[in-house]
Design an enzyme around this catalytic site. Sequence first.
Site, PDB file in Angstrom:
ATOM      1  N   ARG A   1      22.741  59.417  15.349  1.00 21.48           N
ATOM      2  CA  ARG A   1      23.181  59.385  13.822  1.00 21.48           C
ATOM      3  C   ARG A   1      22.815  60.489  13.396  1.00 21.48           C
ATOM      4  O   ARG A   1      21.783  61.744  13.954  1.00 21.48           O
ATOM      5  CB  ARG A   1      21.919  58.370  13.234  1.00 21.48           C
ATOM      6  CG  ARG A   1      22.254  57.077  13.565  1.00 21.48           C
ATOM      7  CD  ARG A   1      23.368  56.601  12.732  1.00 21.48           C
ATOM      8  NE  ARG A   1      23.809  55.147  12.950  1.00 21.48           N
ATOM      9  CZ  ARG A   1      24.583  54.495  13.970  1.00 21.48           C
ATOM     10  NH1 ARG A   1      25.181  55.459  14.748  1.00 21.48           N
ATOM     11  NH2 ARG A   1      24.657  53.117  13.997  1.00 21.48           N
TER      12      ARG A   1
ATOM     13  N   HIS B   1      32.459  60.425  14.370  1.00 21.95           N
ATOM     14  CA  HIS B   1      31.679  59.053  14.603  1.00 21.95           C
ATOM     15  C   HIS B   1      32.544  58.188  15.604  1.00 21.95           C
ATOM     16  O   HIS B   1      32.948  56.949  15.270  1.00 21.95           O
ATOM     17  CB  HIS B   1      31.361  58.524  13.370  1.00 21.95           C
ATOM     18  CG  HIS B   1      30.362  57.759  13.535  1.00 21.95           C
ATOM     19  ND1 HIS B   1      29.226  57.182  12.780  1.00 21.95           N
ATOM     20  CD2 HIS B   1      29.753  56.530  14.784  1.00 21.95           C
ATOM     21  CE1 HIS B   1      28.156  56.363  13.323  1.00 21.95           C
ATOM     22  NE2 HIS B   1      28.865  55.912  14.579  1.00 21.95           N
TER      23      HIS B   1
END
Length: 310
Positions: A225, A273
């Site tokens: 993250r 991502h």
Amino acid sequence: MNALLVSTKPATMQVWREELLALDPALDIRLHPESGPVEDITAAVTWNHPPEDLYRYPNLKLLISMGAGVDHLFRPPGPPPGVAVVRLVDRLLTTAMSEYVLLAVLRHHRQDAGYRALQARREWEELPAPDTEATRIGVMGLGNLGADAARKLAALNFQVAGWSRTPKQLDGIETFAGADGLMPFLARTDILVCLLPLTPETEGIINARTLAGLPHGAYVINAARGAHVVEEDLLAALDSGQVSGATLDVFRTEPLPREHRFWTHPNVILTPHAASITIPRSVAPQVIDNLARLREGRPLANVVDVSVGY
Ligand code: NDP
Ligand code: OXD
């Protein structure tokens, strides 16, 4: 009424509906924001759904994350009290993440950027031979993803260590645990791979102090993250050479703002991502299985410990 709320990007919601109905045509699926009467919803499968909205459903019993990560469900105010939280554990997700990590490690280790630069200049030159057995990789997080990546890196003969919250034993992998294990783990790590969940304890864990704890010139890979990284600290370490380069898949703000320095930093490779993308067809069976477990009062699978946030 036992209805399942599905919430993510509109086009993806349709795919989820098709895959779930293909396995159980009797399912009553409601696509956010067309949930119908709020009393109908007993379970929800979501990605980046506004957390406060989940408090509107008085009969909600089960929250299913559409990914391996659950931090999106723990943004304030967090999951409604008493609602069980489960996540996805999927062979394809795990395999894809390990591929991403291996690609990033090998691209760095085999000096791909250097050889591409030589090619661009049509220069025939040998760079120093890489020494795999002398290269120390450190994987932060030894869960489903971290343990798989660590094993595959060890199979390539790298010296692999892992760091976790609680002590772990993995064949052929040196392990460190807890706050006390962090700095010794970093001190022996030439290539750092972050595969931690985002929790209050791991937020900002890649920062000036921890980056300074790595050997000079270490390489950083973050596929977990964005908020694990203090981005200004990483940029400063890249600029000073303390960190020689980074492969980054995740960012504090996504999409990464066009003016962000990561886009143009010569030693940063980034992806949007996309390290490991959930494939609804692959994970639909475990969603159906958990709905059946809920209905029948059996223990749920892949349960998240709400007290630690992963
Ligand atoms: P798991 O829950 O299986 O594993 C988490 C690991 O992190 C465990 O080993 C755990 O320790 C360790 N950990 C948790 N908190 C701490 C802490 N405070 N200190 C040290 N270690 C800690 O997660 P997964 O492996 O399935 O996934 C990891 C993350 O990867 C996800 O949460 C998600 O954010 C990210 N991800 C990113 C994707 C992408 O495309 N970029 C795709 C999928 C996931 P212990 O073993 O002791 O519990
Ligand atoms: C996940 C992700 O957590 O895709 O599964 O980031």
